[in-house]
Design a protein around this motif. Sequence first.
Motif, mmCIF file in Angstrom:
data_model
loop_
_atom_site.group_PDB
_atom_site.id
_atom_site.type_symbol
_atom_site.label_atom_id
_atom_site.label_comp_id
_atom_site.label_asym_id
_atom_site.label_seq_id
_atom_site.Cartn_x
_atom_site.Cartn_y
_atom_site.Cartn_z
ATOM 1 N N ASP A 1 0.828 -1.210 0.000
ATOM 2 C CA ASP A 1 0.000 0.000 0.000
ATOM 3 C C ASP A 1 0.857 1.252 0.000
ATOM 4 N N LYS A 2 1.873 1.293 0.854
ATOM 5 C CA LYS A 2 2.716 2.485 0.977
ATOM 6 C C LYS A 2 3.636 2.674 -0.220
ATOM 7 N N LEU A 3 4.281 1.606 -0.662
ATOM 8 C CA LEU A 3 5.271 1.730 -1.725
ATOM 9 C C LEU A 3 4.676 1.812 -3.123
ATOM 10 N N ILE A 4 3.663 1.023 -3.381
ATOM 11 C CA ILE A 4 3.156 0.931 -4.745
ATOM 12 C C ILE A 4 1.875 1.736 -4.929
ATOM 13 N N GLU A 5 0.860 1.418 -4.165
ATOM 14 C CA GLU A 5 -0.443 2.023 -4.405
ATOM 15 C C GLU A 5 -0.475 3.513 -4.088
ATOM 16 N N GLU A 6 0.230 3.960 -3.039
ATOM 17 C CA GLU A 6 0.175 5.368 -2.649
ATOM 18 C C GLU A 6 1.238 6.218 -3.335
ATOM 19 N N ASN A 7 2.336 5.631 -3.767
ATOM 20 C CA ASN A 7 3.457 6.423 -4.272
ATOM 21 C C ASN A 7 3.739 6.276 -5.760
ATOM 22 N N THR A 8 2.988 5.462 -6.436
ATOM 23 C CA THR A 8 3.213 5.330 -7.870
ATOM 24 C C THR A 8 1.895 5.563 -8.593
ATOM 25 N N SER A 9 2.008 5.899 -9.814
ATOM 26 C CA SER A 9 0.793 6.094 -10.604
ATOM 27 C C SER A 9 0.801 5.095 -11.762
ATOM 28 N N ILE A 10 0.409 3.889 -11.426
ATOM 29 C CA ILE A 10 0.279 2.850 -12.442
ATOM 30 C C ILE A 10 -1.152 2.931 -12.949
ATOM 31 N N LYS A 11 -1.277 3.433 -14.150
ATOM 32 C CA LYS A 11 -2.606 3.672 -14.701
ATOM 33 C C LYS A 11 -3.424 2.384 -14.698
ATOM 34 N N GLY A 12 -4.574 2.470 -14.082
ATOM 35 C CA GLY A 12 -5.485 1.343 -14.063
ATOM 36 C C GLY A 12 -5.384 0.454 -12.837
ATOM 37 N N LEU A 13 -4.278 0.531 -12.095
ATOM 38 C CA LEU A 13 -4.137 -0.308 -10.902
ATOM 39 C C LEU A 13 -5.051 0.214 -9.806
ATOM 40 N N LYS A 14 -5.968 -0.639 -9.354
ATOM 41 C CA LYS A 14 -6.899 -0.230 -8.312
ATOM 42 C C LYS A 14 -6.523 -0.821 -6.956
ATOM 43 N N ASN A 15 -6.057 -2.071 -6.969
ATOM 44 C CA ASN A 15 -5.772 -2.735 -5.700
ATOM 45 C C ASN A 15 -4.832 -3.916 -5.947
ATOM 46 N N LEU A 16 -3.951 -4.157 -4.983
ATOM 47 C CA LEU A 16 -3.037 -5.285 -5.039
ATOM 48 C C LEU A 16 -2.954 -5.868 -3.641
ATOM 49 N N ASN A 17 -3.304 -7.134 -3.503
ATOM 50 C CA ASN A 17 -3.292 -7.793 -2.201
ATOM 51 C C ASN A 17 -2.543 -9.114 -2.266
ATOM 52 N N ILE A 18 -1.920 -9.447 -1.140
ATOM 53 C CA ILE A 18 -1.220 -10.713 -0.992
ATOM 54 C C ILE A 18 -1.843 -11.453 0.175
ATOM 55 N N GLU A 19 -2.100 -12.727 -0.037
ATOM 56 C CA GLU A 19 -2.596 -13.591 1.030
ATOM 57 C C GLU A 19 -1.580 -14.709 1.232
ATOM 58 N N MET A 20 -1.064 -14.836 2.442
ATOM 59 C CA MET A 20 -0.120 -15.900 2.768
ATOM 60 C C MET A 20 -0.937 -17.130 3.175
ATOM 61 N N ARG A 21 -0.800 -18.185 2.388
ATOM 62 C CA ARG A 21 -1.512 -19.422 2.686
ATOM 63 C C ARG A 21 -0.495 -20.535 2.851
ATOM 64 N N ASN A 22 -0.885 -21.585 3.540
ATOM 65 C CA ASN A 22 0.039 -22.699 3.760
ATOM 66 C C ASN A 22 0.494 -23.336 2.454
ATOM 67 N N ASP A 23 -0.300 -23.202 1.394
ATOM 68 C CA ASP A 23 0.091 -23.779 0.109
ATOM 69 C C ASP A 23 0.839 -22.789 -0.783
ATOM 70 N N GLY A 24 1.012 -21.548 -0.328
ATOM 71 C CA GLY A 24 1.769 -20.593 -1.121
ATOM 72 C C GLY A 24 1.340 -19.157 -0.895
ATOM 73 N N ILE A 25 1.764 -18.304 -1.820
ATOM 74 C CA ILE A 25 1.441 -16.879 -1.754
ATOM 75 C C ILE A 25 0.408 -16.594 -2.841
ATOM 76 N N HIS A 26 -0.748 -16.105 -2.407
ATOM 77 C CA HIS A 26 -1.864 -15.830 -3.308
ATOM 78 C C HIS A 26 -1.882 -14.328 -3.604
ATOM 79 N N PHE A 27 -1.799 -13.982 -4.884
ATOM 80 C CA PHE A 27 -1.817 -12.585 -5.317
ATOM 81 C C PHE A 27 -3.156 -12.273 -5.973
ATOM 82 N N GLN A 28 -3.707 -11.114 -5.624
ATOM 83 C CA GLN A 28 -4.894 -10.609 -6.306
ATOM 84 C C GLN A 28 -4.600 -9.180 -6.743
ATOM 85 N N VAL A 29 -4.777 -8.918 -8.027
ATOM 86 C CA VAL A 29 -4.552 -7.600 -8.584
ATOM 87 C C VAL A 29 -5.838 -7.157 -9.262
#
Length: 150
Positions: free
Chosen positions: A18-46
Amino acid sequence: MSEMSIKIDEEFLNGLIDKLIEENTSIKGLKNLNIEMRNDGIHFQVEVNILGKDTLFDSLIELKEKPKSLTNGILKFVLSGDDGIRKILEGVFSIISRFIEGIDSNDYEIDIDFSKINFSENIKPLLNALRLEKFEIKNKEFILNIKYEE
């Protein structure tokens, strides 16, 4: 024998994003980026908005194999989820593999073979003395334990 432990939780990673990418960069079209740590891996939602259409991309990076040390063994990830995101990740690692021997990317997998990477002779003895005791995702945390053995 000395030991170092690193734990990074999901909340920390998402706050950092949130601090590094979403608030400080202007990537046109990027609305949200989330990471979920799961026992089977790292789940990314963009979530992006391209040409006025909202789209959610989902990807999972699973840890399939971990090396014994930073100079011996293979770190293997398996990619699943959105085909476009998977191809982008494979492409990035394919480009890196042209510069660093021991990195391979194809067929939904990314392999880093530490025994094939040419480390500087100055740091090789140190890396040989470091053993990876833990390299896992558990209870929404990435856990890394490294032991130093002479």
